[in-house]
Each structure stands twice: as structure tokens, then as C-alpha cells.
Design a protein around this motif. Structure first.
Motif, PDB file in Angstrom:
ATOM      1  N   PRO A   1       0.829  -1.209   0.000  1.00 38.38           N
ATOM      2  CA  PRO A   1       0.000   0.000   0.000  1.00 38.38           C
ATOM      3  C   PRO A   1       0.866   1.262   0.000  1.00 38.38           C
ATOM      4  O   PRO A   1       1.976   1.254   0.519  1.00 38.38           O
ATOM      5  N   CYS A   2       0.333   2.330  -0.566  1.00 35.87           N
ATOM      6  CA  CYS A   2       1.101   3.572  -0.644  1.00 35.87           C
ATOM      7  C   CYS A   2       0.164   4.760  -0.824  1.00 35.87           C
ATOM      8  O   CYS A   2      -1.010   4.602  -1.159  1.00 35.87           O
ATOM      9  N   VAL A   3       0.743   5.942  -0.584  1.00 36.39           N
ATOM     10  CA  VAL A   3       0.005   7.194  -0.674  1.00 36.39           C
ATOM     11  C   VAL A   3       0.788   8.134  -1.586  1.00 36.39           C
ATOM     12  O   VAL A   3       2.012   8.248  -1.457  1.00 36.39           O
ATOM     13  N   ALA A   4       0.110   8.793  -2.502  1.00 40.66           N
ATOM     14  CA  ALA A   4       0.741   9.798  -3.362  1.00 40.66           C
ATOM     15  C   ALA A   4       0.024  11.125  -3.177  1.00 40.66           C
ATOM     16  O   ALA A   4      -1.205  11.193  -3.289  1.00 40.66           O
ATOM     17  N   ILE A   5       0.793  12.176  -2.880  1.00 42.79           N
ATOM     18  CA  ILE A   5       0.242  13.519  -2.723  1.00 42.79           C
ATOM     19  C   ILE A   5       0.979  14.438  -3.685  1.00 42.79           C
ATOM     20  O   ILE A   5       2.195  14.596  -3.598  1.00 42.79           O
ATOM     21  N   ASP A   6       0.236  15.020  -4.610  1.00 38.80           N
ATOM     22  CA  ASP A   6       0.804  15.921  -5.611  1.00 38.80           C
ATOM     23  C   ASP A   6       0.426  17.348  -5.257  1.00 38.80           C
ATOM     24  O   ASP A   6      -0.731  17.747  -5.350  1.00 38.80           O
ATOM     25  N   MET A   7       1.444  18.106  -4.854  1.00 37.77           N
ATOM     26  CA  MET A   7       1.221  19.485  -4.413  1.00 37.77           C
ATOM     27  C   MET A   7       1.614  20.451  -5.526  1.00 37.77           C
ATOM     28  O   MET A   7       2.592  21.188  -5.432  1.00 37.77           O
TER      29      MET A   7
ATOM     30  N   VAL B   1      -8.496   3.763  -2.824  1.00 31.62           N
ATOM     31  CA  VAL B   1      -9.432   3.932  -1.715  1.00 31.62           C
ATOM     32  C   VAL B   1      -9.651   5.396  -1.357  1.00 31.62           C
ATOM     33  O   VAL B   1     -10.532   5.711  -0.562  1.00 31.62           O
ATOM     34  N   ALA B   2      -8.845   6.298  -1.932  1.00 33.50           N
ATOM     35  CA  ALA B   2      -9.038   7.723  -1.659  1.00 33.50           C
ATOM     36  C   ALA B   2      -8.392   8.568  -2.746  1.00 33.50           C
ATOM     37  O   ALA B   2      -7.399   8.162  -3.353  1.00 33.50           O
ATOM     38  N   ASN B   3      -8.975   9.730  -2.968  1.00 37.51           N
ATOM     39  CA  ASN B   3      -8.412  10.744  -3.866  1.00 37.51           C
ATOM     40  C   ASN B   3      -8.240  12.050  -3.096  1.00 37.51           C
ATOM     41  O   ASN B   3      -8.921  12.284  -2.087  1.00 37.51           O
ATOM     42  N   PHE B   4      -7.345  12.913  -3.605  1.00 31.26           N
ATOM     43  CA  PHE B   4      -7.133  14.238  -3.026  1.00 31.26           C
ATOM     44  C   PHE B   4      -7.534  15.312  -4.043  1.00 31.26           C
ATOM     45  O   PHE B   4      -7.331  15.131  -5.252  1.00 31.26           O
ATOM     46  N   CYS B   5      -8.059  16.416  -3.558  1.00 33.06           N
ATOM     47  CA  CYS B   5      -8.358  17.536  -4.449  1.00 33.06           C
ATOM     48  C   CYS B   5      -8.404  18.830  -3.635  1.00 33.06           C
ATOM     49  O   CYS B   5      -8.419  18.798  -2.408  1.00 33.06           O
ATOM     50  N   GLY B   6      -8.403  19.952  -4.318  1.00 32.11           N
ATOM     51  CA  GLY B   6      -8.485  21.239  -3.645  1.00 32.11           C
ATOM     52  C   GLY B   6      -7.306  22.131  -3.982  1.00 32.11           C
ATOM     53  O   GLY B   6      -6.683  22.008  -5.043  1.00 32.11           O
ATOM     54  N   TYR B   7      -6.978  23.023  -3.067  1.00 31.67           N
ATOM     55  CA  TYR B   7      -5.871  23.960  -3.256  1.00 31.67           C
ATOM     56  C   TYR B   7      -4.574  23.384  -2.709  1.00 31.67           C
ATOM     57  O   TYR B   7      -4.556  22.704  -1.686  1.00 31.67           O
ATOM     58  N   ALA B   8      -3.467  23.685  -3.386  1.00 32.10           N
ATOM     59  CA  ALA B   8      -2.133  23.393  -2.863  1.00 32.10           C
ATOM     60  C   ALA B   8      -1.300  24.656  -3.068  1.00 32.10           C
ATOM     61  O   ALA B   8      -1.413  25.615  -2.313  1.00 32.10           O
ATOM     62  N   GLY B   9      -0.485  24.700  -4.132  1.00 34.77           N
ATOM     63  CA  GLY B   9       0.352  25.865  -4.386  1.00 34.77           C
ATOM     64  C   GLY B   9      -0.422  27.158  -4.559  1.00 34.77           C
ATOM     65  O   GLY B   9       0.121  28.251  -4.358  1.00 34.77           O
TER      66      GLY B   9
ATOM     67  N   GLU C   1       2.559   0.224   7.244  1.00 27.64           N
ATOM     68  CA  GLU C   1       3.601  -0.135   6.288  1.00 27.64           C
ATOM     69  C   GLU C   1       3.570   0.715   5.014  1.00 27.64           C
ATOM     70  O   GLU C   1       4.409   0.564   4.126  1.00 27.64           O
ATOM     71  N   ALA C   2       2.591   1.612   4.906  1.00 32.26           N
ATOM     72  CA  ALA C   2       2.452   2.417   3.693  1.00 32.26           C
ATOM     73  C   ALA C   2       3.558   3.457   3.595  1.00 32.26           C
ATOM     74  O   ALA C   2       3.985   4.043   4.587  1.00 32.26           O
ATOM     75  N   ILE C   3       4.018   3.687   2.365  1.00 35.87           N
ATOM     76  CA  ILE C   3       4.988   4.727   2.082  1.00 35.87           C
ATOM     77  C   ILE C   3       4.236   5.924   1.492  1.00 35.87           C
ATOM     78  O   ILE C   3       3.318   5.759   0.690  1.00 35.87           O
ATOM     79  N   ILE C   4       4.638   7.123   1.877  1.00 35.60           N
ATOM     80  CA  ILE C   4       4.004   8.340   1.387  1.00 35.60           C
ATOM     81  C   ILE C   4       4.968   9.031   0.432  1.00 35.60           C
ATOM     82  O   ILE C   4       6.105   9.336   0.802  1.00 35.60           O
ATOM     83  N   GLY C   5       4.515   9.251  -0.785  1.00 44.06           N
ATOM     84  CA  GLY C   5       5.320   9.955  -1.771  1.00 44.06           C
ATOM     85  C   GLY C   5       4.735  11.324  -2.036  1.00 44.06           C
ATOM     86  O   GLY C   5       3.509  11.483  -2.128  1.00 44.06           O
ATOM     87  N   MET C   6       5.595  12.327  -2.137  1.00 44.70           N
ATOM     88  CA  MET C   6       5.138  13.683  -2.428  1.00 44.70           C
ATOM     89  C   MET C   6       5.868  14.225  -3.638  1.00 44.70           C
ATOM     90  O   MET C   6       7.073  14.014  -3.804  1.00 44.70           O
ATOM     91  N   THR C   7       5.129  14.923  -4.482  1.00 45.35           N
ATOM     92  CA  THR C   7       5.706  15.586  -5.647  1.00 45.35           C
ATOM     93  C   THR C   7       4.999  16.923  -5.807  1.00 45.35           C
ATOM     94  O   THR C   7       4.046  17.233  -5.100  1.00 45.35           O
ATOM     95  N   GLY C   8       5.471  17.748  -6.729  1.00 42.17           N
ATOM     96  CA  GLY C   8       4.859  19.058  -6.953  1.00 42.17           C
ATOM     97  C   GLY C   8       5.604  20.174  -6.233  1.00 42.17           C
ATOM     98  O   GLY C   8       6.092  19.987  -5.115  1.00 42.17           O
ATOM     99  N   ARG C   9       5.653  21.335  -6.869  1.00 42.31           N
ATOM    100  CA  ARG C   9       6.464  22.460  -6.380  1.00 42.31           C
ATOM    101  C   ARG C   9       6.078  22.909  -4.977  1.00 42.31           C
ATOM    102  O   ARG C   9       6.927  23.343  -4.198  1.00 42.31           O
ATOM    103  N   ALA C  10       4.804  22.793  -4.617  1.00 41.24           N
ATOM    104  CA  ALA C  10       4.350  23.309  -3.326  1.00 41.24           C
ATOM    105  C   ALA C  10       4.584  22.326  -2.188  1.00 41.24           C
ATOM    106  O   ALA C  10       4.295  22.640  -1.030  1.00 41.24           O
ATOM    107  N   GLY C  11       5.144  21.164  -2.495  1.00 45.16           N
ATOM    108  CA  GLY C  11       5.444  20.200  -1.441  1.00 45.16           C
ATOM    109  C   GLY C  11       6.902  19.828  -1.354  1.00 45.16           C
ATOM    110  O   GLY C  11       7.319  19.185  -0.378  1.00 45.16           O
ATOM    111  N   THR C  12       7.705  20.231  -2.349  1.00 47.34           N
ATOM    112  CA  THR C  12       9.072  19.717  -2.414  1.00 47.34           C
ATOM    113  C   THR C  12      10.157  20.781  -2.516  1.00 47.34           C
ATOM    114  O   THR C  12      11.332  20.470  -2.325  1.00 47.34           O
ATOM    115  N   THR C  13       9.810  22.022  -2.841  1.00 49.66           N
ATOM    116  CA  THR C  13      10.846  23.037  -3.050  1.00 49.66           C
ATOM    117  C   THR C  13      11.193  23.752  -1.743  1.00 49.66           C
ATOM    118  O   THR C  13      10.487  23.633  -0.736  1.00 49.66           O
TER     119      THR C  13
END
Length: 475
Positions: free
Chosen positions: A221-227, A246-254, A391-403
């Protein structure tokens, strides 16, 4: 692999390849990822070695979406970006064409050198018609750039595939049934659940691939968050042979930190333009840091991070179908600024005040604080809802989460608040997650697998090809 080296959690994975000479061989699979976003429009070129399953970014060109040509008076404006840039099918297609041409020419490549094209959009669509127009503009831009339709759809049989790719394809054993990187999309009834579903799909696939460059196993299992400017992503469980979404994300980030600069420089529409990708926050006085902390707490009072309840048809900038999500067994998590963006103007006033007190360094530091708070709050929210497995790994990508300092602050806050044990081992940050995901999707659509280095399946498990064959034969 020892436990302490199992995950390169604090390492920033997937840095772009700066080699002048491209290492393209007979086993290279070249994919163009074309994305029309609220802030930027990109063409990112990736090369996957089909012998090893490893992907490298070999070229990139990024344009500001707001630099799109002004529409002619006779053109039909079908929508706007979050920053208010008006879009027509013709002008968006031309921007996409030019972006692709520049990305190819900078690497002395042509459309003939590319095997496959994957299109995606982060532009917020309030209706199905708007989303359809964006998709049509993406396709038209790719056609104008010289890509034939066959490079945008999967091969139905091995006979139709270029000879170079045939030795690496398993189309005769398994066919593409919609699962990307071993995860099935949600089976929501009727209309779509949220318009950024594909963004989340690509982000998850790309984060899984990026992890391989550290030796980490980021499978289900894993989680992806794109900011990005807007928030996207998904959570996958450990079902087999395919994981369920089992879930999606939406809304404002950057867009939250973009609001901070609106009254600092009216000519700039995003923090990406004014602050840049790497923020410089050294040398600030202690009293400025105290003011930043106070301001962050004030801003977070306007930020709503929650599981989106049934009955809502809009959350932040997105049209959502929370009822359909519930019927599909899918949770929706979102980030809003006020109610459907009602407090964006408030953030603009705050940004101006911080700039006057401490300059752009203070605004950069505030942006890092806000976005790390949002990242941590999202993770805490899904944990409280019981969707963050140990045991889930969380991955983050996108300018508002990684810079900037966002990565370090996110890990530090998770640790301080005891939300995740050993967050350094559980978080992966990667650049160009969507582009890497496009390379993975292109491989999945053409059954270009790499059984000795699989992306699908459970963490620590073997390739799921045999399970997929049995599953598909049962249909």
C-alpha cells in the motif's frame, strides 16, 4: 538491504538528467509527457531502459500558462485557470505545440524519436464540458507538434507494435485493463468523481518509479500527494492482483502560497514566478521569524483540510461528486481556503504585509511554513480516518510540497507531533512525478513490463503477471 537504508526518505529523488549526450539505445522507450497546468504548461521527455525498467528525465521545457496568446474576438473562451487566464481550444493547442517543439529541439530530437505521448491537465474544470475542451486542446496540440494519433493510444496487438519494442512487450500474455502501476482506478458510477483523477494516477505511478532510484520498494500500500497549484493524488491499498484506489485528493495546494504574492507584484500570478523553485530564507531576523510563525497560525485558521462529506458538489476550485465517491467506497480528502476559496483575498493582504516587514525572504519562509503545515495536516487527516497503514509509504511531488525548505519542515513536524514513526523512512520526495508516471502509464498501456523489477504488486512481493493472467482469464 539494511533497515536504515531501506528508504531514502529525506533524499530528493528523481533529479533531472543534465547529460548533454542522451544515452538512447535499442532498449530505450522514449515518452513525451505533455501537461497543461494552471501555472505552467510542460513537455517532459523521459527514457526508460526496458531491460531494467529504470526511467530518466532526458529533456524538459516549461512555459507559463498565462503567456498563452490572447484569444481572438471570434474565439470561444471555454474556461480559465485559477489565476484567471482565459483559455480557448485554439490558443491552448498552440501553446502546447510550441512547448513540445522547444523540448524536442533543445535535445536535437524530433517527433519521430518519441514512441509514445501521454497527456494530462491540472487546469481546474468546473464542468465535464470544460474538461472535454481541455482534453481536445491537448490532443490538437500534440497533433500540431507532429505526433500521429497512434502514438497517443495503446497498441492492441504485438503485430502493430514497432519491431524495436516487441521483445519487451507482454501483450500476448496480459492486456491493458485500466490498471496503472498495479492500481485500479475507482469504479465510480455515472459521472466522474473529481476532474483531476488522472493527475493523481500519474503522480502515484511516478513516485513508485522514482523510488527505484534509491533502491526503495514503494509498492502497495502507498500514498501519493501531488502538491502542484492544485492538490491531487490517491491512496492505494494492498489488494491483489491489483490494489484498489481507496481515496483521492483535491483542492488547493500551491494556489495558497500563490495568493501571498498577488499584491506584491501584480504582474506575477504565482509564487513559482516570483520566488522560484528554491527559496532563500537565511539571514532573517528573529523578530521576523516570530512574525512568520504568528502569521502562519493566522493563515491556517482559513485552511480547511478534511474528508469531504457527502452532498457536496464543489470543494475549493473543484467540482466534486462526493455521493458517487461514497457509493464507490472511495474517500475524498481536500484542502480549501475558506469556503471554496473565499479567503484567498485575505492571504493576499497577509502576503503584502509580510513582504513589507521582511522582504521576499520572509515571504519564502512563510510559503514553506504554510505548505509544510498543509502537507502534515493532510497526512494527519488520512491517518485519523484510518486510511494510513503502518507499512504504507508516502510519496510527495509538486512544487508546493518539495521546493525550498518544505521537505525538511514536513519531516520535522511529523516527527515532533508523533504523527508518523520514523518519517525519514516513510516519506519520499520526487521531482517530475507526473512525467515519470506518464512513462509508467505508457509502458502499462503497451504491456512493456519488466518482471525482474516490477512496479505493480505488494511491497516485498514478486511480479504479479501470473496473477493478472488468472484474473483476466476469469473475466
Amino acid at each position: 538491504m539494511s533497515a536504515e537504508h531501506e528508504f531514502a526518505g529525506s533524499r530528493f529523488l528523481g533529479k533531472k538528467n543534465n547529460r548533454n549526450k542522451l544515452n538512447i539505445t535499442d532498449s530505450s522507450f522514449i515518452v513525451a509527457s505533455v501537461e497543461a497546468g494552471n501555472t505552467t504548461t510542460k513537455c517532459i521527455l523521459t527514457s526508460t531502459d526496458l531491460k531494467t525498467g529504470m526511467t530518466e528525465v532526458i529533456g524538459k521545457h516549461v512555459r507559463l500558462t498565462r503567456d498563452i496568446q490572447k484569444p481572438a474576438e471570434t474565439s470561444e473562451i471555454f474556461g480559465k485557470t485559477i489565476g484567471g487566464t482565459e483559455l480557448t481550444k485554439e490558443t491552448l493547442a498552440e501553446l502546447i505545440r510550441d512547448t513540445i517543439h522547444r523540448a524536442l529541439s533543445e535535445k536535437n530530437l524530433t517527433a519521430d524519436d518519441v514512441h509514445f505521448v501521454v497527456r494530462s491537465t491540472g487546469v481546474t474544470a468546473q464542468t465535464g464540458e470544460q474538461l472535454e475542451m481541455i482534453i481536445l486542446a491537448l490532443a490538437q496540440g500534440c497533433l500540431l507538434a507532429g505526433f500521429p494519433p497512434r502514438k497517443m493510444t495503446g497498441y492492441l496487438s504485438l503485430n502493430n507494435m514497432p519491431d524495436q519494442l516487441k521483445p519487451y512487450s507482454y501483450l500476448e500474455q496480459v492486456y491493458f485493463d485500466g490498471a496503472v502501476a498495479g492500481v485500479r482506478p475507482p469504479a465510480g458510477p455515472g459521472e466522474g468523481i473529481v476532474s483531476n483523477e488522472m493527475e493523481g494516477e500519474l503522480a502515484l505511478a511516478g513516485i513508485k518509479e522514482a523510488g527505484k532510484h534509491s533502491g526503495a520498494d514503494i509498492r502497495n500500500p502507498c500514498v501519493a500527494i501531488d502538491m502542484g497549484t492544485t492538490l491531487s493524488g490517491r491512496i492505494a491499498d494492498s489488494s491483489g492482483p491489483y490494489a484498489k484506489t481507496v481515496a483521492n485528493f483535491c483542492g488547493y495546494a500551491g494556489a495558497a502560497v500563490d495568493a501571498l504574492i498577488q499584491k506584491i507584484d501584480p504582474d506575477k500570478k504565482s509564487a513559482y514566478e516570483l520566488i522560484g523553485s528554491e527559496n532563500e530564507t537565511t539571514g532573517l531576523l528573529d523578530e521576523i521569524f516570530k512574525e512568520i510563525e504568528k502569521t502562519k497560525n493566522e493563515i491556517m485558521k482559513s485552511v480547511r483540510i478534511m474528508k469531504i462529506p457527502d452532498g457536496l458538489t464543489c470543494f475549493g476550485p473543484f467540482a466534486v461528486n462526493a455521493k458517487a465517491a461514497n457509493e464507490a467506497g472511495l474517500a475524498l480528502f481536500g484542502c480549501d481556503i475558506g469556503e471554496n476559496g473565499s479567503d484567498i483575498e485575505k492571504l493576499s493582504e497577509i502576503g503584502k504585509a509580510i513582504y513589507e516587514a521582511g522582504g521576499m525572504s520572509a515571504v519564502s519562509a512563510l510559503a514553506d511554513e504554510i505548505m509544510s503545515e498543509i502537507s502534515v495536516s493532510l497526512i494527519d487527516c488520512i491517518k485519523k480516518e484510518g486510511l494510513l497503514r503502518d507499512e504504507a509509504i508516502i510519496g510527495m511531488t509538486g512544487r508546493a510540497g518539495t521546493t525550498g525548505k518544505k521537505k525538511e519542515l514536513t519531516i520535522e513536524k511529523l516527527k515532533q507531533r508523533n504523527i508518523i514513526a520514523d518519517p525519514e523512512k516513510k516519506l519520499i520526495f520526487t521531482e517530475d512525478g507526473l512525467a515519470r508516471g506518464a512513462a509508467v502509464m505508457a509502458r502499462c498501456m503497451n504491456s512493456l513490463g519488466c518482471p525482474n523489477n516490477p512496479i505493480g504488486g505488494r511491497r516485498g512481493g514478486k511480479c504479479i503477471m501470473k496473477e493478472r493472467q488468472e484474473f483476466q482469464n476469469m473475466k
